[in-house]
Motif scaffolding. Sequence first.
Motif, PDB file in Angstrom:
ATOM      1  N   SER A 178      50.387 -19.133 120.684  1.00  0.00           N
ATOM      2  CA  SER A 178      49.655 -17.992 120.150  1.00  0.00           C
ATOM      3  C   SER A 178      50.190 -17.525 118.803  1.00  0.00           C
ATOM      4  O   SER A 178      49.795 -16.479 118.308  1.00  0.00           O
ATOM      5  N   GLY A 179      51.077 -18.299 118.200  1.00  0.00           N
ATOM      6  CA  GLY A 179      51.638 -17.905 116.911  1.00  0.00           C
ATOM      7  C   GLY A 179      50.854 -18.462 115.739  1.00  0.00           C
ATOM      8  O   GLY A 179      49.864 -19.180 115.905  1.00  0.00           O
ATOM      9  N   ASN A 180      51.326 -18.122 114.533  1.00  0.00           N
ATOM     10  CA  ASN A 180      50.685 -18.618 113.311  1.00  0.00           C
ATOM     11  C   ASN A 180      51.616 -19.502 112.483  1.00  0.00           C
ATOM     12  O   ASN A 180      51.326 -19.783 111.320  1.00  0.00           O
ATOM     13  N   ASP A 181      52.712 -19.931 113.076  1.00  0.00           N
ATOM     14  CA  ASP A 181      53.663 -20.806 112.382  1.00  0.00           C
ATOM     15  C   ASP A 181      53.156 -22.240 112.501  1.00  0.00           C
ATOM     16  O   ASP A 181      53.746 -23.087 113.181  1.00  0.00           O
ATOM     17  N   TYR A 182      52.057 -22.523 111.798  1.00  0.00           N
ATOM     18  CA  TYR A 182      51.301 -23.757 112.015  1.00  0.00           C
ATOM     19  C   TYR A 182      52.098 -25.033 111.753  1.00  0.00           C
ATOM     20  O   TYR A 182      51.881 -26.052 112.407  1.00  0.00           O
TER      21      TYR A 182
ATOM     22  N   CYS B 225      35.583 -11.131 124.553  1.00  0.00           N
ATOM     23  CA  CYS B 225      37.030 -11.273 124.722  1.00  0.00           C
ATOM     24  C   CYS B 225      37.373 -12.756 124.869  1.00  0.00           C
ATOM     25  O   CYS B 225      36.567 -13.540 125.381  1.00  0.00           O
ATOM     26  N   ARG B 226      38.565 -13.097 124.450  1.00  0.00           N
ATOM     27  CA  ARG B 226      38.871 -14.524 124.373  1.00  0.00           C
ATOM     28  C   ARG B 226      40.358 -14.810 124.530  1.00  0.00           C
ATOM     29  O   ARG B 226      41.198 -13.910 124.438  1.00  0.00           O
ATOM     30  N   LEU B 227      40.631 -16.080 124.753  1.00  0.00           N
ATOM     31  CA  LEU B 227      41.979 -16.603 124.614  1.00  0.00           C
ATOM     32  C   LEU B 227      42.034 -17.274 123.247  1.00  0.00           C
ATOM     33  O   LEU B 227      41.207 -18.128 122.946  1.00  0.00           O
ATOM     34  N   ARG B 228      42.978 -16.854 122.435  1.00  0.00           N
ATOM     35  CA  ARG B 228      43.133 -17.467 121.111  1.00  0.00           C
ATOM     36  C   ARG B 228      44.326 -18.409 121.181  1.00  0.00           C
ATOM     37  O   ARG B 228      45.467 -17.986 121.258  1.00  0.00           O
ATOM     38  N   VAL B 229      44.028 -19.706 121.183  1.00  0.00           N
ATOM     39  CA  VAL B 229      45.056 -20.738 121.267  1.00  0.00           C
ATOM     40  C   VAL B 229      45.268 -21.304 119.869  1.00  0.00           C
ATOM     41  O   VAL B 229      44.297 -21.627 119.177  1.00  0.00           O
ATOM     42  N   THR B 230      46.520 -21.385 119.448  1.00  0.00           N
ATOM     43  CA  THR B 230      46.813 -21.983 118.145  1.00  0.00           C
ATOM     44  C   THR B 230      47.719 -23.186 118.312  1.00  0.00           C
ATOM     45  O   THR B 230      48.684 -23.155 119.075  1.00  0.00           O
ATOM     46  N   LEU B 231      47.396 -24.231 117.598  1.00  0.00           N
ATOM     47  CA  LEU B 231      48.168 -25.479 117.646  1.00  0.00           C
ATOM     48  C   LEU B 231      49.094 -25.562 116.445  1.00  0.00           C
ATOM     49  O   LEU B 231      48.805 -24.988 115.384  1.00  0.00           O
ATOM     50  N   THR B 232      50.201 -26.261 116.604  1.00  0.00           N
ATOM     51  CA  THR B 232      51.138 -26.446 115.504  1.00  0.00           C
ATOM     52  C   THR B 232      51.524 -27.909 115.374  1.00  0.00           C
ATOM     53  O   THR B 232      51.285 -28.719 116.269  1.00  0.00           O
TER      54      THR B 232
END
Length: 490
Positions: A123-127, A448-455
Amino acid sequence: METMNLWDNLVEEALVKLENLKLLRSLRPIHLPNDQQSKPIENEAQSSSISDHEEAGKDLFQVYDEMQQWDRSSVEVQIAEETFQRWVCDFPSTGDEAVCRDKITGNEAESCPQQFKKLLLFSGNDYLGLSSHPTIGKAAAKAALELGMGPRGSALICGYTNYHRLLESCLADLKMKEDCLLCPTGFAANMAVMVALGNIGALLTAGRTPLEEERIAIFSDSLNHASIIDGIRLAERQKSVELFIYRHCDMSHLNALLLNCKMKRKVVVTDGLFSMDGDFAPMIELVKLRRKHQFLLVVDDAHGTFVCGKNGGGVAEEFNCEGDVDICIGTLSKAAGCHGGFIACSKRWKQLIQSRGRSFIFSTAMPVPIAAAAHAAVIVAKKETWRRREIWKRVQDFHALTGIPITSPIISLIVGSEEKALQSSRHLLRSGFHVTAIRPPTVPPNSCRLRVTLTAVHTMDDLKKLTTALSQCIDFQDIGIQNSSGYARL
């Protein structure tokens, strides 16, 4: 182009007005000793995968050809068991459970054994996973040890140094722009640009209410970031701009609004990669409309910078249209793994923004160690191309595992109700994944959502475990992906 002549003339007129009013502000870097280019950082981490291994000891900015052990610390996190239980039960928290205190004295206890829960962060933005890169950390440590923290004040007073200027030049080159202005945050950068736009009309009408043809029309995507919205709100208070909101990424709607607008001074502002929906602005269509309607194009590339494009130049580089983006706003707190914001633009625009952008003028400048770290991050992000390759491989992997058509590392899994989003988030938490539920007012009701971020430092094994856990709480075939409602956050 005619539109650039128009805006160059407007900015030039505004600068002349500021100069006549003695309000033109200047940046004068304070040169700090022991410039980080003069001494190499000691090579403490030896690795056979160091690029140009023979020169590693001489090279200040050590880079690597593949993932290293320390990279995983950017996605492997732990939280206190008490915090974990409160989160699972959705109990309100102020975060005080993270600190052990002596129940009698109230002082922090020297030794307070706690149990911790290990979680995999999605869930972070440290891509790119740069927040744990040793070269970046060493640059910050070296500057802090030799120069202290700083800065001494705001950039216009005494907080602007050769370290800040070096970082600005590096970012201007990355964004293919004439110059760059550092801001304390990406939020402040967007605010400064919007307020400066509003100042143009106010300056050129010498205090009187501008006529319609003298006003500036700002066209904003309905799902633009809150910092753009708040900046426009402040600009509107100067009564020199008029706002038009176009439906999310709807170029037909934008074209119609532009055709019906009688004002000559037009600006279109958009996110490059939208933070909540994970979709790209239609850059090719925007460029065509820019050439047709001669507007100023402003792009907030917070989530695309360092992630998109061969050199990490961002969304504009990805779509080969750097020359058509007039002002590019970015952040150093996401893929760069550091902190701060910036505005890449012409020298004229920089001078105007640094003179009228209140969020820049009245903020303390970025600390020197952060500027040193961010400069190192720009170099590392550009050279370690494997990180961009890996993050886009993870995007392909997630699609292959789920069948969900995603276009970026930001995956918006819209589940609908707030309760369903919370239940899904709690299930993932119990399964060992840090994925938060995104709820109103950040997103519209019932989206509403789940925001999944990939790195770049997630592995295929990580994704397999995540998608297995996801499949137990949501149906991949029914999930709403990028189901933008056109809801205007304004």
